[in-house]
Design a protein around this motif. Structure first.
Motif, PDB file in Angstrom:
ATOM      1  N   THR A   1       1.072  -1.326  -0.095  1.00 40.42           N
ATOM      2  CA  THR A   1       0.046   0.478   0.153  1.00 40.42           C
ATOM      3  C   THR A   1       0.524   1.452  -0.455  1.00 40.42           C
TER       4      THR A   1
ATOM      5  N   HIS B   1      -7.719  -3.807  -4.386  1.00 37.29           N
ATOM      6  CA  HIS B   1      -7.565  -2.383  -5.529  1.00 37.29           C
ATOM      7  C   HIS B   1      -7.947  -2.620  -7.047  1.00 37.29           C
TER       8      HIS B   1
ATOM      9  N   PRO C   1      -3.291  -0.877  -4.002  1.00 40.47           N
ATOM     10  CA  PRO C   1      -3.901  -1.267  -2.791  1.00 40.47           C
ATOM     11  C   PRO C   1      -3.972  -0.899  -2.105  1.00 40.47           C
TER      12      PRO C   1
END
Length: 260
Positions: free
Chosen positions: A43, A72, A60
Protein backbone atom coordinates in the motif's frame (compact mmCIF):
# COMPACT_ATOMS: atom_id res chain seq x y z
CA UNK A 1 -12.08 -11.27 -17.19
CA UNK A 2 -10.40 -11.76 -13.82
CA UNK A 3 -8.66 -15.07 -13.43
CA UNK A 4 -9.49 -17.28 -10.46
CA UNK A 5 -11.56 -14.79 -8.47
CA UNK A 6 -15.14 -14.85 -7.22
CA UNK A 7 -17.21 -13.01 -4.66
CA UNK A 8 -16.14 -15.52 -1.97
CA UNK A 9 -12.86 -15.50 -0.10
CA UNK A 10 -10.62 -18.05 -1.75
CA UNK A 11 -7.73 -18.31 -4.14
CA UNK A 12 -4.80 -20.67 -4.15
CA UNK A 13 -2.05 -18.27 -3.14
CA UNK A 14 0.34 -19.34 -0.41
CA UNK A 15 0.27 -15.96 1.30
CA UNK A 16 -3.15 -14.35 0.97
CA UNK A 17 -6.79 -14.95 0.13
CA UNK A 18 -8.63 -12.83 -2.41
CA UNK A 19 -12.16 -12.10 -3.56
CA UNK A 20 -13.69 -10.08 -6.36
CA UNK A 21 -16.05 -7.28 -5.31
CA UNK A 22 -18.69 -6.04 -7.75
CA UNK A 23 -16.50 -7.04 -10.67
CA UNK A 24 -14.25 -4.04 -10.08
CA UNK A 25 -12.22 -4.49 -6.91
CA UNK A 26 -9.97 -7.22 -5.52
CA UNK A 27 -9.89 -7.56 -1.73
CA UNK A 28 -6.97 -9.46 -0.18
CA UNK A 29 -6.34 -10.59 3.36
CA UNK A 30 -3.29 -12.37 4.80
CA UNK A 31 -3.24 -16.08 5.52
CA UNK A 32 -0.49 -15.62 8.13
CA UNK A 33 0.50 -12.71 10.41
CA UNK A 34 3.83 -12.06 8.68
CA UNK A 35 2.04 -11.60 5.36
CA UNK A 36 0.18 -8.61 6.79
CA UNK A 37 3.46 -6.68 6.81
CA UNK A 38 3.91 -7.39 3.09
CA UNK A 39 0.39 -6.27 2.24
CA UNK A 40 0.90 -3.01 4.11
CA UNK A 41 4.21 -2.52 2.29
CA UNK A 42 2.36 -2.81 -1.04
CA UNK A 43 0.00 0.00 0.00
CA UNK A 44 3.03 2.31 0.38
CA UNK A 45 5.17 1.10 -2.52
CA UNK A 46 2.74 0.54 -5.36
CA UNK A 47 1.19 4.06 -5.60
CA UNK A 48 4.73 5.39 -6.10
CA UNK A 49 5.87 2.60 -8.41
CA UNK A 50 2.86 2.23 -10.72
CA UNK A 51 3.38 5.45 -12.76
CA UNK A 52 6.98 4.39 -13.45
CA UNK A 53 6.02 1.13 -15.14
CA UNK A 54 4.81 0.52 -18.72
CA UNK A 55 2.06 -1.96 -17.73
CA UNK A 56 -0.83 -1.76 -15.25
CA UNK A 57 -0.12 -3.13 -11.77
CA UNK A 58 -2.23 -3.30 -8.60
CA UNK A 59 -2.36 -0.14 -6.46
CA UNK A 60 -3.78 -1.32 -3.13
CA UNK A 61 -5.04 0.67 -0.17
CA UNK A 62 -6.10 -0.39 3.30
CA UNK A 63 -9.81 -1.15 3.44
CA UNK A 64 -9.95 -2.55 7.00
CA UNK A 65 -7.28 -2.60 9.70
CA UNK A 66 -8.73 -5.35 11.92
CA UNK A 67 -8.83 -7.85 10.38
CA UNK A 68 -6.53 -6.47 7.71
CA UNK A 69 -8.02 -6.23 4.22
CA UNK A 70 -6.40 -4.33 1.36
CA UNK A 71 -8.23 -3.44 -1.84
CA UNK A 72 -7.11 -2.59 -5.35
CA UNK A 73 -8.83 -2.05 -8.66
CA UNK A 74 -8.85 -5.11 -10.89
CA UNK A 75 -5.98 -5.54 -13.32
CA UNK A 76 -7.89 -7.23 -16.12
CA UNK A 77 -6.57 -10.32 -17.83
CA UNK A 78 -5.90 -14.04 -17.64
CA UNK A 79 -2.60 -15.72 -16.68
CA UNK A 80 -0.10 -15.94 -19.52
CA UNK A 81 -0.40 -19.19 -21.49
CA UNK A 82 0.75 -18.22 -25.00
CA UNK A 83 4.45 -17.47 -25.13
CA UNK A 84 5.22 -15.54 -28.29
CA UNK A 85 7.96 -13.04 -29.09
CA UNK A 86 5.62 -10.05 -28.81
CA UNK A 87 4.72 -10.97 -25.25
CA UNK A 88 8.37 -11.60 -24.47
CA UNK A 89 9.37 -8.14 -25.66
CA UNK A 90 6.59 -6.57 -23.61
CA UNK A 91 7.70 -8.38 -20.47
CA UNK A 92 11.35 -7.58 -21.15
CA UNK A 93 10.53 -3.87 -21.39
CA UNK A 94 8.50 -4.06 -18.18
CA UNK A 95 11.34 -5.71 -16.24
CA UNK A 96 13.89 -3.26 -17.63
CA UNK A 97 11.76 -0.37 -16.35
CA UNK A 98 11.14 -2.03 -12.98
CA UNK A 99 14.81 -2.73 -12.36
CA UNK A 100 15.79 0.80 -13.40
CA UNK A 101 13.71 2.65 -10.80
CA UNK A 102 15.59 4.51 -8.09
CA UNK A 103 16.18 1.86 -5.43
CA UNK A 104 16.74 4.41 -2.67
CA UNK A 105 13.37 5.97 -3.45
CA UNK A 106 11.81 2.52 -3.53
CA UNK A 107 13.14 1.87 -0.03
CA UNK A 108 11.80 5.23 1.16
CA UNK A 109 8.40 4.10 -0.15
CA UNK A 110 8.47 0.86 1.78
CA UNK A 111 10.49 -1.68 -0.24
CA UNK A 112 12.68 -3.89 1.98
CA UNK A 113 16.28 -2.61 1.61
CA UNK A 114 19.25 -4.73 0.50
CA UNK A 115 20.43 -5.54 4.02
CA UNK A 116 16.99 -6.84 4.96
CA UNK A 117 16.67 -8.84 1.74
CA UNK A 118 20.13 -10.37 2.26
CA UNK A 119 19.32 -11.20 5.87
CA UNK A 120 16.12 -12.95 4.81
CA UNK A 121 17.95 -14.75 2.01
CA UNK A 122 20.57 -16.01 4.47
CA UNK A 123 17.83 -17.31 6.77
CA UNK A 124 16.13 -19.06 3.84
CA UNK A 125 19.39 -20.67 2.69
CA UNK A 126 20.04 -21.87 6.24
CA UNK A 127 16.54 -23.35 6.41
CA UNK A 128 17.07 -25.13 3.09
CA UNK A 129 20.36 -26.60 4.35
CA UNK A 130 18.68 -27.83 7.51
CA UNK A 131 15.45 -29.22 6.16
CA UNK A 132 15.79 -29.90 2.43
CA UNK A 133 19.36 -31.11 1.86
CA UNK A 134 18.94 -34.08 4.26
CA UNK A 135 15.95 -35.25 2.20
CA UNK A 136 18.06 -35.55 -0.97
CA UNK A 137 20.01 -38.64 -2.06
CA UNK A 138 23.56 -38.66 -0.66
CA UNK A 139 25.12 -38.34 -4.10
CA UNK A 140 23.22 -35.09 -4.86
CA UNK A 141 23.89 -33.24 -1.62
CA UNK A 142 27.21 -31.71 -2.69
CA UNK A 143 25.58 -30.16 -5.75
CA UNK A 144 22.70 -28.92 -3.60
CA UNK A 145 25.05 -27.33 -1.08
CA UNK A 146 27.04 -25.68 -3.88
CA UNK A 147 23.84 -24.16 -5.25
CA UNK A 148 22.97 -22.73 -1.84
CA UNK A 149 26.48 -21.28 -1.49
CA UNK A 150 26.16 -19.60 -4.90
CA UNK A 151 22.72 -18.14 -4.19
CA UNK A 152 23.85 -16.75 -0.84
CA UNK A 153 26.57 -14.77 -2.62
CA UNK A 154 24.32 -13.14 -5.25
CA UNK A 155 23.91 -9.34 -5.22
CA UNK A 156 21.01 -7.14 -4.11
CA UNK A 157 21.03 -4.06 -6.32
CA UNK A 158 17.59 -3.35 -7.88
CA UNK A 159 13.91 -3.29 -7.03
CA UNK A 160 12.50 -6.68 -8.04
CA UNK A 161 9.04 -8.22 -8.24
CA UNK A 162 10.37 -11.21 -6.32
CA UNK A 163 7.87 -13.87 -7.44
CA UNK A 164 7.51 -13.53 -11.19
CA UNK A 165 5.97 -16.42 -13.11
CA UNK A 166 3.36 -16.82 -15.84
CA UNK A 167 0.56 -16.84 -13.26
CA UNK A 168 1.45 -13.25 -12.38
CA UNK A 169 1.68 -11.96 -15.97
CA UNK A 170 -1.79 -11.18 -17.36
CA UNK A 171 -2.98 -11.22 -20.96
CA UNK A 172 -6.04 -9.63 -22.53
CA UNK A 173 -7.03 -9.91 -26.20
CA UNK A 174 -3.75 -11.63 -26.97
CA UNK A 175 -1.51 -8.95 -25.47
CA UNK A 176 0.23 -8.71 -22.09
CA UNK A 177 -2.05 -6.48 -20.04
CA UNK A 178 -0.51 -6.25 -16.58
CA UNK A 179 1.61 -7.76 -13.83
CA UNK A 180 0.20 -8.63 -10.39
CA UNK A 181 1.18 -9.86 -6.91
CA UNK A 182 3.97 -7.61 -5.68
CA UNK A 183 3.91 -8.95 -2.13
CA UNK A 184 7.50 -10.16 -2.39
CA UNK A 185 8.91 -6.97 -3.93
CA UNK A 186 12.25 -5.93 -2.43
CA UNK A 187 15.67 -4.58 -3.38
CA UNK A 188 17.41 -7.74 -4.53
CA UNK A 189 19.02 -9.48 -7.49
CA UNK A 190 17.36 -8.55 -10.81
CA UNK A 191 18.26 -12.03 -12.08
CA UNK A 192 15.55 -13.41 -9.79
CA UNK A 193 12.83 -11.84 -11.95
CA UNK A 194 14.40 -13.32 -15.09
CA UNK A 195 14.71 -16.89 -13.80
CA UNK A 196 11.44 -18.26 -15.17
CA UNK A 197 11.39 -16.11 -18.32
CA UNK A 198 14.89 -17.13 -19.42
CA UNK A 199 15.06 -20.72 -18.21
CA UNK A 200 11.53 -22.13 -18.10
CA UNK A 201 9.67 -20.37 -20.92
CA UNK A 202 9.58 -21.38 -24.61
CA UNK A 203 12.65 -20.33 -26.59
CA UNK A 204 11.06 -17.60 -28.71
CA UNK A 205 9.61 -15.92 -25.63
CA UNK A 206 12.85 -16.24 -23.65
CA UNK A 207 14.94 -14.82 -26.49
CA UNK A 208 12.58 -11.87 -26.88
CA UNK A 209 12.71 -11.10 -23.15
CA UNK A 210 16.51 -11.23 -23.21
CA UNK A 211 16.82 -9.06 -26.31
CA UNK A 212 14.41 -6.36 -25.09
CA UNK A 213 15.86 -6.29 -21.59
CA UNK A 214 19.47 -6.42 -22.77
CA UNK A 215 20.48 -9.51 -20.80
CA UNK A 216 24.21 -10.19 -20.47
CA UNK A 217 25.67 -13.68 -20.03
CA UNK A 218 26.48 -13.14 -16.37
CA UNK A 219 22.87 -12.18 -15.67
CA UNK A 220 21.66 -15.29 -17.51
CA UNK A 221 23.89 -17.45 -15.33
CA UNK A 222 22.60 -15.85 -12.13
CA UNK A 223 19.03 -16.33 -13.32
CA UNK A 224 19.75 -20.04 -13.76
CA UNK A 225 20.77 -20.28 -10.12
CA UNK A 226 17.45 -18.74 -9.04
CA UNK A 227 15.59 -21.07 -11.41
CA UNK A 228 17.26 -24.07 -9.79
CA UNK A 229 16.28 -22.79 -6.35
CA UNK A 230 12.57 -22.44 -7.16
CA UNK A 231 11.34 -25.92 -6.12
CA UNK A 232 13.09 -25.69 -2.76
CA UNK A 233 10.36 -23.32 -1.61
CA UNK A 234 7.74 -25.89 -2.53
CA UNK A 235 9.47 -28.46 -0.31
CA UNK A 236 9.51 -26.24 2.77
CA UNK A 237 5.94 -25.10 2.12
CA UNK A 238 4.87 -28.72 2.07
CA UNK A 239 6.79 -29.40 5.28
CA UNK A 240 5.21 -26.37 6.97
CA UNK A 241 1.68 -27.37 5.95
CA UNK A 242 2.08 -31.10 6.52
CA UNK A 243 1.46 -31.90 2.85
CA UNK A 244 3.61 -34.89 1.78
CA UNK A 245 2.48 -34.67 -1.85
CA UNK A 246 3.77 -31.09 -2.07
CA UNK A 247 7.03 -32.15 -0.44
CA UNK A 248 7.44 -35.02 -2.89
CA UNK A 249 6.66 -32.82 -5.90
CA UNK A 250 9.10 -30.18 -4.66
CA UNK A 251 11.89 -32.70 -4.16
CA UNK A 252 11.38 -34.03 -7.67
CA UNK A 253 11.77 -30.46 -8.95
CA UNK A 254 14.89 -29.87 -6.86
CA UNK A 255 16.56 -32.97 -8.26
CA UNK A 256 15.46 -32.28 -11.82
CA UNK A 257 16.99 -28.80 -11.81
CA UNK A 258 20.25 -29.57 -9.99
CA UNK A 259 23.23 -29.96 -12.31
CA UNK A 260 24.30 -33.56 -12.78
Amino acid sequence: MVAGLSDEWGGTGWDSQARLVRGRWVDRRPRRPEVAVRLLTETRLMPWLAPRLPLPVPIPHVLHQEPLVVRHEVVVGEPLETFDAVGGRTLGAFLRALHAVDRAEAVRHGAPPPREALRERAATVKDFRTRVVPLLPDERRDAASALLDAVAALPARALVHGDLGPEHVLVRDGAVSGVIDFGDAHVGDPALDLAWALHDAPQAFAQAVAAEYGVAQELTERALLWHRLGPWHEVTYGLDTGDPDTVRCGLEGVLARLPA
